[in-house]
Design an enzyme around this catalytic site. Structure first.
Site, mmCIF file in Angstrom:
data_model
loop_
_atom_site.group_PDB
_atom_site.id
_atom_site.type_symbol
_atom_site.label_atom_id
_atom_site.label_comp_id
_atom_site.label_asym_id
_atom_site.label_seq_id
_atom_site.Cartn_x
_atom_site.Cartn_y
_atom_site.Cartn_z
ATOM 1 N N PHE A 107 0.493 -1.231 0.106
ATOM 2 C CA PHE A 107 -0.239 0.212 -0.181
ATOM 3 C C PHE A 107 1.312 1.663 -0.016
ATOM 4 C CE2 PHE A 107 -2.911 -3.566 2.241
ATOM 5 C CZ PHE A 107 -3.943 -3.042 1.040
ATOM 6 N N CYS A 108 0.337 2.251 -0.822
ATOM 7 C CA CYS A 108 0.764 3.606 -0.741
ATOM 8 C C CYS A 108 0.079 4.682 -1.301
ATOM 9 C CB CYS A 108 2.676 3.364 -1.783
ATOM 10 S SG CYS A 108 1.788 4.187 -3.498
#
Lengths: 103, 445
Positions: free
Chosen positions: A7-8
């Site tokens: 996740f970013c």
């Protein structure tokens, strides 16, 4: 099969890493599926996930991510900045596998 | 030692701010407007192609009103963007509090509508004012309603969740199906919130002879938009994004999460100037700072405008690290993604890189600001390509050949400015690499 989710902020830069990790896994003959999503959609993408990794730029999300993932038994960690920057797929994969082992 | 302590404190502070329920709801909730602005942009672009022979050709086939259907889609996307923001924010807030989001979202939409007039006044042929009822005044449902949308979204999310948490709901006897129970859960919160809306509407009508939405626009949104649009505001926002990134935190997600609604309001105000038939000029009240100025001239090739570093790495890199990273970073950079550079070069926490990383985008922002001011670039319309659109193409879409040319200038500036800083870091890397090599050779001997 091992499923790793990254996740970013927008799921953009992590998607570069996804390809690198999959390539590293193929070379080692490990059956791994890697996916990348924006952190705001974390809850939607946890089905059958073995480990969650956060991009270092969203490491301030770690407490929230732990709150969401740990009750589901999914280990969470932040990718080391240097590995992330160099898009070192093999190293990130190795760390992910270590995290799963510790579970 | 001191510096790590300071860094940790900074990050804790940033975390606290970013993780407040309101900021998360605002940031994530406003994301729901993205399909509207992005796709709406395409229709708007087609309706306004600045090439007269094409327009004449289309008009020749489909008649003079050929753009009407295109503006229809513009009207149902951009002009109701405040609805989407308001519903999105209430939804995310409520969901993060552990309740179902949709009922809160619907209540928020109704509240937003309730704070707007349900009539418009038009002037008839005899110059008398005619009141037309049963309408939603779209003047307030687009950019001009943004700040109200944020306030209403947050407040409804907060009150709704609070009432549910305190179990202020209708209790049905056991045995009633859960589906029915769910429908009743929202009743009391809805009644409380609508009563609040009712009282606010009366207050603004009677005491101030206006509506809440118009009042907020006047006392809050206009000054805020002015602030984002001032040269000082532009410098502070730009510098802040870089500074946060330097600490390794996604600066753009945080800062833009807060100001993006205002940037969007700025560009919609610009579009309204065009739609009213006036020329889009500063004299006619056009705003300069919009999402396009940000995506196309400040954060182009990634926050910090790091293309110069990538170019230097590829063409002038002596260390293995620079050469490898340059080849790796160039492709994402073309789509405005630069985490390989920020974390790999690295820029994050690297004292050498602080100065250029902050100054390069700030100088570009200020220069672009003046390019719009003096009229080399025209102020941006509501046409907004996705931020991942490659440079030059992006510039061309938003501002024609001048827009493309100016992006090239900005990238050239980045290359010149980063170069001396790059040289120093590259020399350090090379030295470290040689030392490691010598140590290894020493071991094998």
């Amino acid at each position: 099969m091992i499923k790793i989710v990254l996740f970013c902020a927008a799921g953009m830069s992590t998607s570069v890493l996804v390809t690198k990790m999959e390539k590293a896994a193929k070379e080692k003959g490990i059956d791994v599926k890697v996916e990348a999503f924006p952190e705001s959609q974390m809850e939607k993408h946890l089905d059958g996930v073995s480990v969650v990794l956060l991009g270092p730029q969203v490491r301030f999300m770690l407490p929230k991510a732990k709150q969401i993932c740990e009750p589901l038994g999914i280990p969470v960690d932040v990718i080391a900045p240097q590995d992330y920057g160099m898009m070192n797929g093999a190293k990130v994969l190795e760390n992910a596998l270590k995290l799963i082992g510790k579970k | 030692m001191e510096s790590t302590k300071f860094t940790d404190r900074m990050i804790t502070m940033i975390m606290k701010f970013v993780n407040t329920k309101a900021i998360i709801a605002l940031k994530d909730g406003i994301m729901y407007t993205l399909p509207l602005t992005m796709v709406g942009s395409v229709f708007l672009l087609l309706a306004q192609i600045p090439y007269q022979p094409f327009n004449d050709f289309m008009a020749g086939i489909f008649g003079n009103n050929w753009t009407d259907p295109l503006f229809q889609i513009y009207g149902v996307t951009f002009e109701i963007i405040a609805f989407a923001a308001c519903m999105g924010i209430a939804y995310v807030y409520t969901k993060n509090e552990g309740f179902e989001g949709l009922p809160a979202s619907i209540i928020a939409l109704v509240s937003f509508l309730g704070l707007n007039n349900s009539y418009v006044t038009v002037t008839g042929a005899d110059n008398k004012a005619i009141k037309v009822g049963s309408v939603i005044d779209k003047a307030w449902t687009g950019g001009k309603g943004m700040v109200t949308a944020i306030i209403v979204g947050l407040l409804v999310g907060y009150v709704y969740s609070l009432l549910l948490k305190k179990k202020v709901t209708i209790k049905l006897p056991e045995g009633v199906p859960q589906g029915v129970v769910n429908q009743f859960t929202a009743l009391i919160p809805a009644a409380v919130i609508f009563t609040g809306v009712f009282l606010i509407y009366i207050f603004f009508k009677v005491a101030l002879n206006t509506t809440f939405i118009e009042w907020i626009y006047k006392v809050l949104q206009t000054p805020l938009q002015g602030m984002t649009d001032s040269i000082g505001g532009v410098i502070i926002t730009t510098a802040l994004v870089s500074i946060l990134w330097w600490f390794g935190v996604h600066g753009a997600a945080i800062v833009l999460g807060v100001v993006q609604g205002l940037y969007t309001a700025n560009e919609l105000a610009n579009q309204a100037i065009i739609n009213s038939g006036k020329a889009l000029t500063i004299a006619n009240g056009a705003h300069i700072m919009t999402n396009q100025l940000w995506s196309g001239y400040v954060a182009i090739t990634g926050s910090g405008l790091t293309i110069g570093l990538v170019i230097a790495m590829i063409f002038a890199g002596k260390s293995t690290q620079s050469k490898t990273l340059g080849k790796l970073a160039i492709w994402p950079a073309l789509f405005n993604i630069n985490e390989p550079v920020t974390f790999g070069f690295p820029i994050v926490m690297n004292p050498f890189m602080f100065l250029p990383f902050v100054l390069v985008p700030v100088v570009s922002a200020v220069a672009t600001y003046f390019m719009v001011r003096i009229g080399f670039l025209h102020p941006f319309t509501a046409v907004e390509p996705p931020w991942t659109t490659p440079p030059i193409i992006y510039g061309f879409i938003v501002n024609g050949w001048r827009g493309a040319l100016w992006q090239i200038v900005v990238m050239a500036w980045s290359t010149v400015a980063y170069f001396p800083f790059f040289k120093r870091q590259d020399a350090l890397n090379l030295k470290a690499e040689q030392e490691t090599l010598e140590a290894e050779q020493g071991l094998s001997m």
